[in-house]
Design an enzyme around this catalytic site. Structure first.
Site, PDB file in Angstrom:
ATOM      1  N   HIS A  26      21.430  -7.097   8.060  1.00 32.02           N
ATOM      2  CA  HIS A  26      20.996  -5.699   8.109  1.00 32.02           C
ATOM      3  C   HIS A  26      19.888  -5.533   9.158  1.00 32.02           C
ATOM      4  O   HIS A  26      19.941  -4.640  10.010  1.00 32.02           O
ATOM      5  CB  HIS A  26      20.501  -5.240   6.735  1.00 32.02           C
ATOM      6  CG  HIS A  26      19.718  -3.969   6.756  1.00 32.02           C
ATOM      7  ND1 HIS A  26      20.300  -2.741   6.964  1.00 32.02           N
ATOM      8  CD2 HIS A  26      18.376  -3.730   6.625  1.00 32.02           C
ATOM      9  CE1 HIS A  26      19.371  -1.800   6.945  1.00 32.02           C
ATOM     10  NE2 HIS A  26      18.194  -2.373   6.753  1.00 32.02           N
TER      11      HIS A  26
ATOM     12  N   ASP B 187      23.729   8.240  40.133  1.00 25.48           N
ATOM     13  CA  ASP B 187      24.139   7.278  39.098  1.00 25.48           C
ATOM     14  C   ASP B 187      23.029   6.248  38.956  1.00 25.48           C
ATOM     15  O   ASP B 187      21.968   6.380  39.568  1.00 25.48           O
ATOM     16  CB  ASP B 187      25.466   6.592  39.486  1.00 25.48           C
ATOM     17  CG  ASP B 187      26.252   6.132  38.255  1.00 25.48           C
ATOM     18  OD1 ASP B 187      25.645   5.457  37.397  1.00 25.48           O
ATOM     19  OD2 ASP B 187      27.444   6.458  38.138  1.00 25.48           O
TER      20      ASP B 187
ATOM     21  N   TRP C   7      15.525 -11.365   9.294  1.00 21.45           N
ATOM     22  CA  TRP C   7      15.760 -11.117  10.723  1.00 21.45           C
ATOM     23  C   TRP C   7      14.765 -11.871  11.590  1.00 21.45           C
ATOM     24  O   TRP C   7      14.985 -12.046  12.781  1.00 21.45           O
ATOM     25  CB  TRP C   7      15.727  -9.622  11.033  1.00 21.45           C
ATOM     26  CG  TRP C   7      14.365  -9.043  11.262  1.00 21.45           C
ATOM     27  CD1 TRP C   7      13.462  -8.689  10.323  1.00 21.45           C
ATOM     28  CD2 TRP C   7      13.757  -8.765  12.530  1.00 21.45           C
ATOM     29  NE1 TRP C   7      12.328  -8.203  10.910  1.00 21.45           N
ATOM     30  CE2 TRP C   7      12.477  -8.236  12.269  1.00 21.45           C
ATOM     31  CE3 TRP C   7      14.154  -8.901  13.861  1.00 21.45           C
ATOM     32  CZ2 TRP C   7      11.592  -7.855  13.280  1.00 21.45           C
ATOM     33  CZ3 TRP C   7      13.279  -8.518  14.867  1.00 21.45           C
ATOM     34  CH2 TRP C   7      12.009  -8.002  14.569  1.00 21.45           C
TER      35      TRP C   7
ATOM     36  N   SER D  51      22.144  -8.759  27.934  1.00 19.09           N
ATOM     37  CA  SER D  51      22.481  -7.352  28.110  1.00 19.09           C
ATOM     38  C   SER D  51      21.215  -6.508  28.320  1.00 19.09           C
ATOM     39  O   SER D  51      21.145  -5.677  29.220  1.00 19.09           O
ATOM     40  CB  SER D  51      23.255  -6.849  26.887  1.00 19.09           C
ATOM     41  OG  SER D  51      23.353  -5.450  26.900  1.00 19.09           O
ATOM     42  N   SER D  52      20.200  -6.777  27.495  1.00 19.20           N
ATOM     43  CA  SER D  52      18.960  -5.992  27.596  1.00 19.20           C
ATOM     44  C   SER D  52      18.271  -6.219  28.931  1.00 19.20           C
ATOM     45  O   SER D  52      17.753  -5.277  29.542  1.00 19.20           O
ATOM     46  CB  SER D  52      18.000  -6.390  26.465  1.00 19.20           C
ATOM     47  OG  SER D  52      18.510  -5.991  25.241  1.00 19.20           O
TER      48      SER D  52
ATOM     49  N   HIS E 273       6.298  -8.281  18.170  1.00 17.32           N
ATOM     50  CA  HIS E 273       5.473  -7.085  18.113  1.00 17.32           C
ATOM     51  C   HIS E 273       5.765  -6.127  19.268  1.00 17.32           C
ATOM     52  O   HIS E 273       5.944  -4.927  19.030  1.00 17.32           O
ATOM     53  CB  HIS E 273       3.985  -7.385  17.994  1.00 17.32           C
ATOM     54  CG  HIS E 273       3.277  -6.180  17.476  1.00 17.32           C
ATOM     55  ND1 HIS E 273       3.347  -5.770  16.167  1.00 17.32           N
ATOM     56  CD2 HIS E 273       2.589  -5.211  18.105  1.00 17.32           C
ATOM     57  CE1 HIS E 273       2.719  -4.633  16.007  1.00 17.32           C
ATOM     58  NE2 HIS E 273       2.233  -4.265  17.183  1.00 17.32           N
TER      59      HIS E 273
ATOM     60  N   GLU F 165       8.503  -5.799  20.540  1.00 19.64           N
ATOM     61  CA  GLU F 165       9.823  -5.264  20.195  1.00 19.64           C
ATOM     62  C   GLU F 165       9.710  -3.957  19.400  1.00 19.64           C
ATOM     63  O   GLU F 165      10.505  -3.036  19.557  1.00 19.64           O
ATOM     64  CB  GLU F 165      10.608  -6.321  19.393  1.00 19.64           C
ATOM     65  CG  GLU F 165      11.911  -5.843  18.761  1.00 19.64           C
ATOM     66  CD  GLU F 165      12.986  -5.498  19.779  1.00 19.64           C
ATOM     67  OE1 GLU F 165      12.859  -5.942  20.935  1.00 19.64           O
ATOM     68  OE2 GLU F 165      13.936  -4.787  19.412  1.00 19.64           O
TER      69      GLU F 165
ATOM     70  N   TYR G 155       7.536  -1.739  19.844  1.00 16.29           N
ATOM     71  CA  TYR G 155       7.278  -0.659  20.811  1.00 16.29           C
ATOM     72  C   TYR G 155       8.461  -0.457  21.749  1.00 16.29           C
ATOM     73  O   TYR G 155       8.637   0.637  22.291  1.00 16.29           O
ATOM     74  CB  TYR G 155       5.974  -0.937  21.562  1.00 16.29           C
ATOM     75  CG  TYR G 155       4.817  -0.875  20.611  1.00 16.29           C
ATOM     76  CD1 TYR G 155       4.348   0.351  20.137  1.00 16.29           C
ATOM     77  CD2 TYR G 155       4.242  -2.030  20.097  1.00 16.29           C
ATOM     78  CE1 TYR G 155       3.345   0.423  19.203  1.00 16.29           C
ATOM     79  CE2 TYR G 155       3.222  -1.969  19.165  1.00 16.29           C
ATOM     80  CZ  TYR G 155       2.780  -0.739  18.721  1.00 16.29           C
ATOM     81  OH  TYR G 155       1.789  -0.666  17.781  1.00 16.29           O
TER      82      TYR G 155
ATOM     83  N   SER H 245       8.862  13.889  23.320  1.00 20.15           N
ATOM     84  CA  SER H 245       8.052  14.565  24.341  1.00 20.15           C
ATOM     85  C   SER H 245       8.877  15.522  25.196  1.00 20.15           C
ATOM     86  O   SER H 245       8.314  16.331  25.942  1.00 20.15           O
ATOM     87  CB  SER H 245       7.369  13.526  25.244  1.00 20.15           C
ATOM     88  OG  SER H 245       6.533  12.706  24.481  1.00 20.15           O
TER      89      SER H 245
ATOM     90  N   HIS I 104      -1.222 -10.679  13.909  1.00 20.04           N
ATOM     91  CA  HIS I 104      -1.537  -9.901  12.701  1.00 20.04           C
ATOM     92  C   HIS I 104      -0.378  -9.955  11.703  1.00 20.04           C
ATOM     93  O   HIS I 104      -0.521  -9.502  10.575  1.00 20.04           O
ATOM     94  CB  HIS I 104      -1.958  -8.461  13.034  1.00 20.04           C
ATOM     95  CG  HIS I 104      -0.872  -7.569  13.529  1.00 20.04           C
ATOM     96  ND1 HIS I 104      -1.093  -6.492  14.340  1.00 20.04           N
ATOM     97  CD2 HIS I 104       0.478  -7.574  13.350  1.00 20.04           C
ATOM     98  CE1 HIS I 104       0.025  -5.881  14.618  1.00 20.04           C
ATOM     99  NE2 HIS I 104       0.996  -6.525  14.024  1.00 20.04           N
ATOM    100  N   HIS I 105       0.763 -10.507  12.135  1.00 24.13           N
ATOM    101  CA  HIS I 105       1.866 -10.751  11.192  1.00 24.13           C
ATOM    102  C   HIS I 105       1.665 -12.077  10.453  1.00 24.13           C
ATOM    103  O   HIS I 105       2.479 -12.447   9.623  1.00 24.13           O
ATOM    104  CB  HIS I 105       3.198 -10.806  11.936  1.00 24.13           C
ATOM    105  CG  HIS I 105       3.546  -9.527  12.624  1.00 24.13           C
ATOM    106  ND1 HIS I 105       4.257  -8.516  12.027  1.00 24.13           N
ATOM    107  CD2 HIS I 105       3.274  -9.079  13.877  1.00 24.13           C
ATOM    108  CE1 HIS I 105       4.417  -7.508  12.874  1.00 24.13           C
ATOM    109  NE2 HIS I 105       3.826  -7.825  14.002  1.00 24.13           N
TER     110      HIS I 105
ATOM    111  N   THR J 100      -2.381   5.753  20.240  1.00 23.08           N
ATOM    112  CA  THR J 100      -1.415   6.428  19.363  1.00 23.08           C
ATOM    113  C   THR J 100      -1.955   7.792  18.946  1.00 23.08           C
ATOM    114  O   THR J 100      -1.221   8.793  18.924  1.00 23.08           O
ATOM    115  CB  THR J 100      -1.127   5.564  18.120  1.00 23.08           C
ATOM    116  OG1 THR J 100      -0.707   4.272  18.547  1.00 23.08           O
ATOM    117  CG2 THR J 100      -0.037   6.181  17.268  1.00 23.08           C
TER     118      THR J 100
ATOM    119  N   LYS K 295      -1.484  10.380  21.636  1.00 21.29           N
ATOM    120  CA  LYS K 295      -0.125  10.942  21.696  1.00 21.29           C
ATOM    121  C   LYS K 295       0.071  12.002  20.612  1.00 21.29           C
ATOM    122  O   LYS K 295       0.584  13.098  20.877  1.00 21.29           O
ATOM    123  CB  LYS K 295       0.931   9.838  21.531  1.00 21.29           C
ATOM    124  CG  LYS K 295       0.958   8.850  22.661  1.00 21.29           C
ATOM    125  CD  LYS K 295       2.227   8.062  22.680  1.00 21.29           C
ATOM    126  CE  LYS K 295       2.658   7.551  21.331  1.00 21.29           C
ATOM    127  NZ  LYS K 295       1.752   6.605  20.706  1.00 21.29           N
TER     128      LYS K 295
ATOM    129  N   ARG L 271       9.187  -8.833  -1.412  1.00 20.44           N
ATOM    130  CA  ARG L 271      10.431  -8.427  -0.754  1.00 20.44           C
ATOM    131  C   ARG L 271      11.384  -9.608  -0.644  1.00 20.44           C
ATOM    132  O   ARG L 271      11.022 -10.736  -0.928  1.00 20.44           O
ATOM    133  CB  ARG L 271      10.142  -7.840   0.618  1.00 20.44           C
ATOM    134  CG  ARG L 271       9.537  -8.809   1.617  1.00 20.44           C
ATOM    135  CD  ARG L 271       9.507  -8.154   2.974  1.00 20.44           C
ATOM    136  NE  ARG L 271       8.817  -8.957   3.959  1.00 20.44           N
ATOM    137  CZ  ARG L 271       8.957  -8.779   5.265  1.00 20.44           C
ATOM    138  NH1 ARG L 271       9.763  -7.850   5.729  1.00 20.44           N
ATOM    139  NH2 ARG L 271       8.292  -9.514   6.121  1.00 20.44           N
TER     140      ARG L 271
END
Length: 529
Positions: free
Chosen positions: A80, A109, A145, A172-173, A256, A258, A260, A271, A305-306, A331, A334, A453
């Site tokens: 998931h 293009d 994950w 790909s990315s 991390h 990722e 963003y 925006s 921080h994780h 943040t 924004k 969890r």
């Protein structure tokens, strides 16, 4: 970009020819075709990952084991997460980038159309590998994950398929990012300086740099896992002198930013939408650009921080706590700018604006719970509880998914030439909003009460909140089928869209292209002043 003049409308002059049949989609190098394929692919993956979420929530509806065994539960949890992050959300925003970047900067293009085609067609095999891992001996990896070692070193061959899939998705990315950076830097219309670009283009320029920086790091982490599994190395194996915590450091150096990579293009969509429905230019454009760049840079400096519970030294914990809190500053800039854009604007609340409002409210809530988790002693208490699940779903689902819905409703008339059903669109918003909060708001309380969890069973005192969460999940899933119906109805039988359905929209695709956008656009670049 309202101050645009001098474009000769030569786009509707008989060059809309394209091959028919399936080979149009296999061989296409047209950015609009490829954007469409990305969007449909991401929606299929969204339904696939959503089905796995339904399995998880069905199992958690009541205490005890009802639907699946613990091994399958862990596999569903892992797939998931991987499918939603890499298969659904990221490709969705790449789809927006393909459709919109050339049209918003006045380019014909993408810079490398064939590489663009290849970037997309790498995705389906990678997705198949992930799903195929469910059917090999041992099943899919049941490690979450984050693919933490040493569990990932001990899994069956499903882990190898997952590693291979991640490598392909990363290729790909990276190719897509090179394409986007080259397009934005080299194919802008005359007069369109960097600081005149629509903010959506800015968000993708920043995101593309982030992707190129961190995807190789993830590739390195999973390659080291692969060599630990099959080639006798011991990077993460303590019995051979390795360190499992090393994997966490490498993973979160990717992980991390990722967050963003997913969120920043979402900021770009919102925006575009909020100024259009406020009938005002975006407030504080320059400060928005600097705030986005600041967030991207800070995202490289906060990964541990994780990992507060892994035994970091006190000075390290303090550094990561304060650095994480620092992200609240750009943040806040924004959020302030979006609110200030609406202030004294001539507001209307069609479906894209409703989803943008939903994004703003829920993402801010997710940001606040993230600020709570940045505090070391609180995080140690809440680590690996449902509070964390609630936090990142408020950021990722509400932040990215609501923004993607806003974008689809906003640009559907431009893409298809038809208007969607406004009433059904609003139903889709309100059902999504209500059911989303039913799923995840109560999970804050489950986490605060101590429910861990990634477990298939739980103590009876958690039953009521889990029932509310599961009912919300089934409702949210059904609401997305309504979204599918609205989109299909729009394509097949929607009313003809006017040239410019949104009064306040001012970027080039609205001001200089007909509706629907022609197959080939901007063969002669417009002049921007």
């Amino acid at each position: 970009m309202s101050a645009v003049i001098g474009h000769d409308h030569d786009h509707a002059h008989g060059h809309d020819h394209y091959p028919g049949g399936i080979m149009r989609w296999v061989k296409t190098t047209n950015h609009k075709d490829i954007g469409t394929m990305y969007l449909w692919f991401s929606f299929i993956m969204f339904l696939t990952g959503g089905f796995m979420a339904m399995v998880i929530r069905a199992e958690l509806f009541m205490p005890g084991m009802q639907v699946v065994n613990p091994e399958v539960f862990n596999q569903m949890t892992t797939l998931h997460g991987l499918i939603m992050v890499f298969g659904a959300i990221m490709p969705a925003f790449v789809g927006f980038a393909n459709w919109l970047i050339p049209m918003q900067i006045g380019a014909p293009d993408m810079a490398f159309p064939r590489m663009n085609n290849w970037s997309f067609w790498l995705l389906p095999p990678a997705a198949l590998l992930l799903i195929l891992s469910l059917f090999v001996p041992g099943g899919a990896p049941g490690v979450g994950w984050t693919l933490y070692a040493p569990l990932s070193v001990q899994q069956g061959m499903g882990m190898d398929l997952t590693i291979f899939a991640i490598h392909i998705l990363g290729m790909s990315s990276i190719m897509g990012s090179i394409n986007i950076i080259t397009t934005v830097l080299n194919l802008r219309a005359p007069g369109m300086t960097l600081m005149k670009m629509p903010l959506f283009v800015w968000t993708w320029l920043i995101t593309a740099y982030l992707l190129i920086a961190v995807m190789p790091v993830l590739a390195g982490a999973v390659t080291m896992t692969l060599t630990d599994r099959h080639f006798g190395t011991h990077f993460f194996n303590a019995s051979g002198g390795g360190d499992p915590v090393l994997f966490q450091h490498i993973f979160w150096f990717f992980g991390h930013p990722e967050v963003y990579i997913i969120a920043i293009p979402a900021f770009g969509v919102v925006s575009q939408v909020i100024p259009a429905f406020s009938r005002k230019p975006l407030f504080g454009y320059t400060s928005m650009v600097y705030a986005l760049a600041s967030i991207a840079i800070l995202s490289f400096l906060v990964w541990a921080h994780h990992m507060y519970t892994t035994g970091l030294p006190m000075t390290g914990q303090l550094y990561y706590m304060y650095a994480t809190m620092l992200i609240a500053v750009p943040t806040g800039v924004k959020v302030f700018n979006w609110v200030a854009t609406m202030w004294k604007g001539s507001l209307s609340f069609e479906t894209p604006m409703l989803f943008s409002m939903g994004f703003l409210f829920l993402f801010t809530l997710g940001g606040f719970s993230g600020l709570v988790l940045s505090i070391v002693p609180v995080d140690i208490q809440l680590h690996d509880t449902y509070y964390v699940v609630a936090h990142f779903h408020y950021v990722m689902v509400a932040g990215a998914l609501f923004s993607a819905f806003a974008g689809v409703y906003f640009w559907l008339p431009k893409w298809t030439g038809h208007m969607y059903d406004e009433t059904l669109g609003k139903w889709h918003f309100w059902l999504s909003m209500i059911f989303f909060n039913m799923i995840f708001f109560v999970q804050h309380f489950l986490g605060l009460a101590g429910m861990p969890r990634r477990i298939p069973d739980y103590a009876p005192q958690f039953t009521d909140f889990n029932m509310i969460s599961s009912i919300g999940a089934f409702g949210f899933g059904l609401a997305q089928l309504l979204f599918l119906y609205v989109v299909v109805k729009c394509i097949r039988s929607g009313e003809k869209a006017p040239q410019k359905p949104w009064e306040g929209a001012d970027s080039l695709e609205w001001t200089h292209l007909p509706t629907p956008a022609p197959y080939h656009s901007f063969e002669t670049p417009p002049t921007v002043k």
